[in-house]
Design a protein around this motif. Structure first.
Motif, mmCIF file in Angstrom:
data_model
loop_
_atom_site.group_PDB
_atom_site.id
_atom_site.type_symbol
_atom_site.label_atom_id
_atom_site.label_comp_id
_atom_site.label_asym_id
_atom_site.label_seq_id
_atom_site.Cartn_x
_atom_site.Cartn_y
_atom_site.Cartn_z
ATOM 1 N N GLY A 219 0.840 -1.299 0.005
ATOM 2 C CA GLY A 219 -0.078 0.001 0.059
ATOM 3 C C GLY A 219 0.938 1.272 -0.106
ATOM 4 N N THR A 220 1.910 1.245 0.738
ATOM 5 C CA THR A 220 2.763 2.430 0.886
ATOM 6 C C THR A 220 3.335 2.574 -0.607
ATOM 7 O OG1 THR A 220 3.384 1.826 3.414
ATOM 8 C CG2 THR A 220 4.937 3.299 2.061
ATOM 9 N N ALA B 257 1.281 10.953 3.979
ATOM 10 C CA ALA B 257 -0.158 11.219 3.381
ATOM 11 C C ALA B 257 -0.512 10.202 2.187
ATOM 12 C CB ALA B 257 -0.227 12.621 2.943
ATOM 13 N N ALA B 258 0.638 10.146 1.208
ATOM 14 C CA ALA B 258 0.674 9.241 -0.099
ATOM 15 C C ALA B 258 0.347 7.939 0.473
ATOM 16 C CB ALA B 258 1.594 9.285 -0.791
ATOM 17 N N ALA B 259 1.143 7.252 1.510
ATOM 18 C CA ALA B 259 1.385 6.064 2.086
ATOM 19 C C ALA B 259 -0.100 5.640 2.628
ATOM 20 C CB ALA B 259 2.424 5.535 2.989
ATOM 21 N N GLY C 90 -2.708 4.924 -0.066
ATOM 22 C CA GLY C 90 -2.251 3.754 -0.895
ATOM 23 C C GLY C 90 -2.696 2.434 0.072
ATOM 24 N N ALA D 166 0.798 15.143 -3.524
ATOM 25 C CA ALA D 166 1.598 15.669 -2.371
ATOM 26 C C ALA D 166 2.873 16.174 -2.815
ATOM 27 C CB ALA D 166 1.439 14.293 -1.232
ATOM 28 N N ARG E 206 -3.634 16.829 -7.570
ATOM 29 C CA ARG E 206 -2.746 17.476 -6.780
ATOM 30 C C ARG E 206 -1.992 16.571 -5.852
ATOM 31 N NH1 ARG E 206 -4.741 21.375 -3.195
ATOM 32 N NH2 ARG E 206 -2.799 22.648 -3.731
ATOM 33 N N PRO F 75 4.500 14.337 3.500
ATOM 34 C CA PRO F 75 3.809 13.966 2.050
ATOM 35 C C PRO F 75 3.902 12.549 1.703
ATOM 36 C CG PRO F 75 5.802 15.253 1.820
ATOM 37 C CD PRO F 75 5.592 15.351 3.050
ATOM 38 N N TYR F 76 5.127 11.837 2.291
ATOM 39 C CA TYR F 76 5.339 10.351 2.084
ATOM 40 C C TYR F 76 4.065 9.730 3.042
ATOM 41 C CZ TYR F 76 9.609 11.458 -0.085
ATOM 42 O OH TYR F 76 10.640 12.026 -0.905
ATOM 43 N N LEU G 157 6.279 15.067 -2.452
ATOM 44 C CA LEU G 157 7.189 14.302 -2.095
ATOM 45 C C LEU G 157 8.617 14.949 -2.157
ATOM 46 C CD1 LEU G 157 6.032 10.908 -3.755
ATOM 47 C CD2 LEU G 157 5.380 11.864 -1.450
ATOM 48 N N LEU H 160 2.232 1.500 -3.461
ATOM 49 C CA LEU H 160 1.245 1.879 -4.285
ATOM 50 C C LEU H 160 1.094 3.701 -4.341
ATOM 51 C CD1 LEU H 160 -1.255 1.536 -6.342
ATOM 52 C CD2 LEU H 160 -2.320 1.006 -4.586
ATOM 53 N N GLY H 161 0.855 4.102 -2.858
ATOM 54 C CA GLY H 161 0.596 5.403 -2.753
ATOM 55 C C GLY H 161 1.504 6.221 -3.094
ATOM 56 N N ILE H 162 2.927 6.147 -2.935
ATOM 57 C CA ILE H 162 4.065 6.927 -3.223
ATOM 58 C C ILE H 162 4.061 6.752 -4.681
ATOM 59 C CG2 ILE H 162 6.376 7.366 -2.975
ATOM 60 C CD1 ILE H 162 6.197 6.257 0.143
ATOM 61 N N LEU I 165 -4.521 15.223 -2.779
ATOM 62 C CA LEU I 165 -3.272 14.768 -2.128
ATOM 63 C C LEU I 165 -2.497 15.460 -1.226
ATOM 64 C CD1 LEU I 165 -2.063 11.411 -3.430
ATOM 65 C CD2 LEU I 165 -3.352 11.550 -1.350
#
Lengths: 168, 143
Positions: free
Chosen positions: A14-15, B50-52, B55, A29, A27, B47-48, A31, A17-19, B28
């Motif tokens: 999941g991490t 939030a994205a994680a 996901g 995040a 919009r 930000p990492y 990084l 996938l999200g990143i 995001l």
């Protein structure tokens, strides 16, 4: 143990996938760039994209208080209000009660709401409720109480006669 | 607890997490700001994180809705909810005034939000305890 290992694997997947998917969102995040709390960002105070209420700066709001042409609403807690507030401000937290203050607020040409934090979440909520009650000119104070203090806005013993004595 | 009720709780919990992720995906950057406003994580990690979180919400939500790896997903969701509750409680106890960032919009963080997360945590624990272990090949054991 197998379940825990699978949960950990799901967490890692999941991490990733999200990143990895972040860049494909409308919009993303930022990084690699630090994101500080709103209250710690000069110039970004009270910028809340989810809010539908207009804002007003301290510089614009101060004359309205001095001339008694706006009612001020303090949306913080009762102890915070007691410790110090905008001259003549009424105390009205998000949980209300709203009804007892409405007659006084309807007489004011404008209503300005503020709270303790520059994110202005509580103030936005109170302002939205006041708009729902039919009050038209309701605005949220940009920078909230800290900005009012920092810019020398009148405190508790000021001369905002419109607001003074309006508390039930 | 009947299998039907357990399935309903599992699917509802998964759908809630998918919905939570869907409300965050369009913005995001805004969600990262919400995370930063809790003032727990170092700004560079915000930000990492939030994205994680988004996901993880997507994968665990899918796993719960479909029933594939339901038990690990329920455990992961429970851990995530514990983290949410700790973040919320510390912000409320410190008097930080912020929006919760839970389902998009402008919902402020409150003790009601904590209570809602506790209810979801209870549902996740029920699913984690009640869901059958998966066998190799993805089939489930009968309970």
């Amino acid at each position: 143990m197998v379940v825990l290992a699978r949960a950990a694997l799901l967490c890692v997947a999941g991490t990733v996938l999200g990143i990895a998917g972040n860049r494909f969102t409308p919009r993303p995040a930022p990084l690699g760039a630090p994101v500080a709390a709103s209250a710690e960002q000069p110039g970004a105070a009270c910028e809340n994209p989810g809010a539908s209420v207009d804002h007003i700066s301290v510089e614009e709001a101060k004359p309205l208080c001095l001339a008694c042409t706006a009612a001020f609403i303090d949306a913080r807690s009762a102890p915070e209000y007691a410790a110090g507030h905008v001259t003549g401000a009424l105390h009205l937290p998000p949980e209300g009660p709203f009804e007892p203050l409405l007659p006084a607020l309807r007489k004011a040409p404008a209503v300005i709401v503020y709270d303790r934090d520059r994110a202005c979440s509580a103030a936005n909520q109170v302002a939205a409720r006041l708009q729902a009650y039919g009050l038209r000119d309701v605005r949220v104070l940009t920078g909230a109480w800290p900005e009012w203090l920092a810019r020398g806005g009148p405190g508790e013993s000021g001369a905002c006669r419109l607001c003074a004595g309006d508390r039930p | 607890m009947t299998r039907l009720v357990l399935t309903a709780i599992r699917v509802a919990l998964g759908a809630l997490f998918l919905w939570a992720a869907a409300t965050k995906l369009p913005d995001l950057a805004g969600f990262a700001q919400d995370v930063a406003n809790y003032r727990v994580l170092p700004p560079i990690l915000v930000p990492y994180a939030a994205a994680a979180v988004v996901g993880i919400e997507i994968l665990s939500g899918l796993a719960l809705v479909t029933g594939a790896a339901a038990k690990p997903a329920a455990l992961l969701v429970a851990a995530l909810l514990v983290a949410f509750i700790v973040f919320l409680a510390q912000a409320l106890l410190r008097g930080i005034d912020l929006r919760c960032g839970c389902f998009g919009g402008d919902e402020p963080a409150s003790w009601w939000t904590v209570a809602r997360d506790l209810a979801m945590l209870a549902a996740a624990v029920v699913v984690a305890r009640g869901s059958p272990q998966q066998q190799q090949g993805g089939r489930t054991l009968a309970t």
